[in-house]
Write an enzyme that holds these catalytic residues in place. Structure first.
Site, PDB file in Angstrom:
ATOM      1  N   GLY A 126      21.280 -74.185 -68.850  1.00  0.00           N
ATOM      2  CA  GLY A 126      22.662 -74.041 -68.385  1.00  0.00           C
ATOM      3  C   GLY A 126      22.733 -73.482 -66.976  1.00  0.00           C
TER       4      GLY A 126
ATOM      5  N   GLY B 263      25.890 -73.774 -64.835  1.00  0.00           N
ATOM      6  CA  GLY B 263      27.132 -73.189 -65.345  1.00  0.00           C
ATOM      7  C   GLY B 263      27.577 -71.990 -64.519  1.00  0.00           C
TER       8      GLY B 263
ATOM      9  N   ILE C  15      22.187 -79.866 -68.516  1.00  0.00           N
ATOM     10  CA  ILE C  15      22.465 -81.223 -69.004  1.00  0.00           C
ATOM     11  C   ILE C  15      23.144 -82.044 -67.911  1.00  0.00           C
ATOM     12  CG2 ILE C  15      24.750 -80.692 -69.985  1.00  0.00           C
ATOM     13  CD1 ILE C  15      23.826 -82.436 -72.442  1.00  0.00           C
TER      14      ILE C  15
ATOM     15  N   ASP D  93      18.690 -81.383 -72.103  1.00  0.00           N
ATOM     16  CA  ASP D  93      19.676 -81.202 -73.163  1.00  0.00           C
ATOM     17  C   ASP D  93      19.006 -80.298 -74.196  1.00  0.00           C
ATOM     18  OD1 ASP D  93      21.181 -81.383 -75.450  1.00  0.00           O
ATOM     19  OD2 ASP D  93      21.426 -83.564 -75.382  1.00  0.00           O
TER      20      ASP D  93
ATOM     21  N   TYR E 125      33.245 -71.162 -81.566  1.00  0.00           N
ATOM     22  CA  TYR E 125      32.376 -70.493 -80.587  1.00  0.00           C
ATOM     23  C   TYR E 125      31.943 -69.127 -81.132  1.00  0.00           C
ATOM     24  CZ  TYR E 125      31.161 -68.218 -76.100  1.00  0.00           C
ATOM     25  OH  TYR E 125      30.541 -67.547 -75.084  1.00  0.00           O
TER      26      TYR E 125
ATOM     27  N   ILE F  42      33.901 -63.440 -67.484  1.00  0.00           N
ATOM     28  CA  ILE F  42      33.219 -63.167 -66.212  1.00  0.00           C
ATOM     29  C   ILE F  42      34.044 -63.743 -65.056  1.00  0.00           C
ATOM     30  CG2 ILE F  42      31.080 -63.467 -64.897  1.00  0.00           C
ATOM     31  CD1 ILE F  42      30.740 -61.768 -67.463  1.00  0.00           C
TER      32      ILE F  42
HETATM   33  N1  SER Z   1      34.332 -66.493 -71.495  1.00  0.00           N
HETATM   34  C1  SER Z   1      34.161 -66.836 -72.875  1.00  0.00           C
HETATM   35  C2  SER Z   1      35.298 -67.655 -73.363  1.00  0.00           C
HETATM   36  O1  SER Z   1      36.403 -67.413 -72.919  1.00  0.00           O
HETATM   37  C3  SER Z   1      34.035 -65.614 -73.714  1.00  0.00           C
HETATM   38  O2  SER Z   1      32.700 -65.288 -73.839  1.00  0.00           O
HETATM   39  O3  SER Z   1      35.117 -68.481 -74.185  1.00  0.00           O
END
Ligand code: SER
Length: 294
Positions: free
Chosen positions: A12, A15, A39, A57, A147, A177
């Protein structure tokens, strides 16, 4: 392990966190010792120009092991994941990438005897039953998003591999973040980044959560410091492994908007909460990170 022996794989890498963590690791350990993987094919130029890159991947264990062997990797930062909002749209994909992907990383690390693995978790492990203020390290983990489900399972899976296979696995529960290098994608906390772009570009922002929403957040330099500090701490003294709460700051959206307005007076925000409001409401407002500090 001396710096020269460290051979790092970042998944990743293109990202939000990976695109800033990878250059930092390359500066610290030498560009040739840090392999960026993602990926994506369109990766940020900063990654391509500064060291090796392979398309990967993480749901493909064969290719993962090939790459580990080819580059003699002994350390992994496993940053790839499907975040909360995308995870609600595509729960099967979230399960596959976050669970099978993490399992593949752990299995490859076990089979190929890797030295250190960083597997991040998230504030998404918490749910509506969790105390909302200064959420403790040990508490109720009953997330309502896919998630969150994958992150709780990931934490438990990491603990299993530490206990049964003596692998050195570390990680923390990232808050939202805030950064500017690469836009976040598919998360619920994304509004805290998007608002800055909208303020500069359009002088207005339509926020997908209401003005009173308050979530734990952290500025990227602190996120990188926390990540490296956890990776460099003495593992034998750890009382936790891949689930350390880490805290930066918490603010309501309207307070952030008011601060931005001080710099861009014509800036306005309107609020159109969507399905992400429910996700935000299920998460804490702030977390207690005493265990990580210790
Ligand atoms: N930044 C993430 C989200 O909003 C939380 O870990 O899914």
């Amino acid at each position: 392990m001396t710096a020269a022996q460290i051979k790092i794989l970042v998944t990743g890498a293109a990202g939000q966190i990976g695109s800033e963590l990878t250059p930092l690791l390359r500066k610290k350990f030498g560009p040739e010792n840090v392999l960026a993987t993602d990926i994506k094919t369109d990766i940020p130029p900063v990654l391509n120009d500064s060291g090796p890159y392979e398309k990967l991947d993480v749901t493909n264990p064969t290719r993962l092991k090939e790459i580990i062997k080819k580059y003699q990797i002994n350390t992994i930062y496993h940053m790839s994941a499907i975040l909360s909002a995308t995870g609600e749209k595509k729960p099967q994909l979230a399960w596959n990438v976050n669970i099978s992907g993490t399992h593949n990383i752990l299995e490859a690390s076990r089979e190929l005897n890797l030295k250190k693995i960083f597997v991040p978790s998230s504030i998404a492990v918490f749910g509506p039953e969790t105390p909302k203020e200064l959420t403790p390290q040990e508490t109720v983990l009953k997330p309502k998003t896919m998630y969150g489900v994958t992150k709780v399972a990931g934490e438990l899976l990491c603990d299993y591999y530490v206990q049964h296979y003596r692998l050195d696995i570390r990680g923390c529960r990232y808050p939202g973040i805030i950064s500017y290098e690469t836009l976040p994608g598919g998360g619920t906390t994304d509004y805290a980044v998007a608002i800055f772009y909208a303020a500069i570009k359009y002088k207005k922002y339509t926020c997908f959560v209401n003005k009173n929403t308050m979530l734990p957040m952290m500025y990227m330099p602190d996120c990188l410091k926390a990540t490296i500090d956890i990776m460099e701490a003495d593992f034998s003294r750890f009382e936790h492994h891949s689930n350390f709460n880490i805290a930066g700051m918490s603010f309501k959206v309207e307070d952030l908007a008011a601060e931005i307005k001080k710099h861009i007076p014509e800036f306005t925000v309107d609020y159109k909460p969507d399905y992400r409001q429910e996700i935000a409401d299920s998460w804490p407002k702030s977390v207690n990170d005493a265990a990580a500090r210790k």
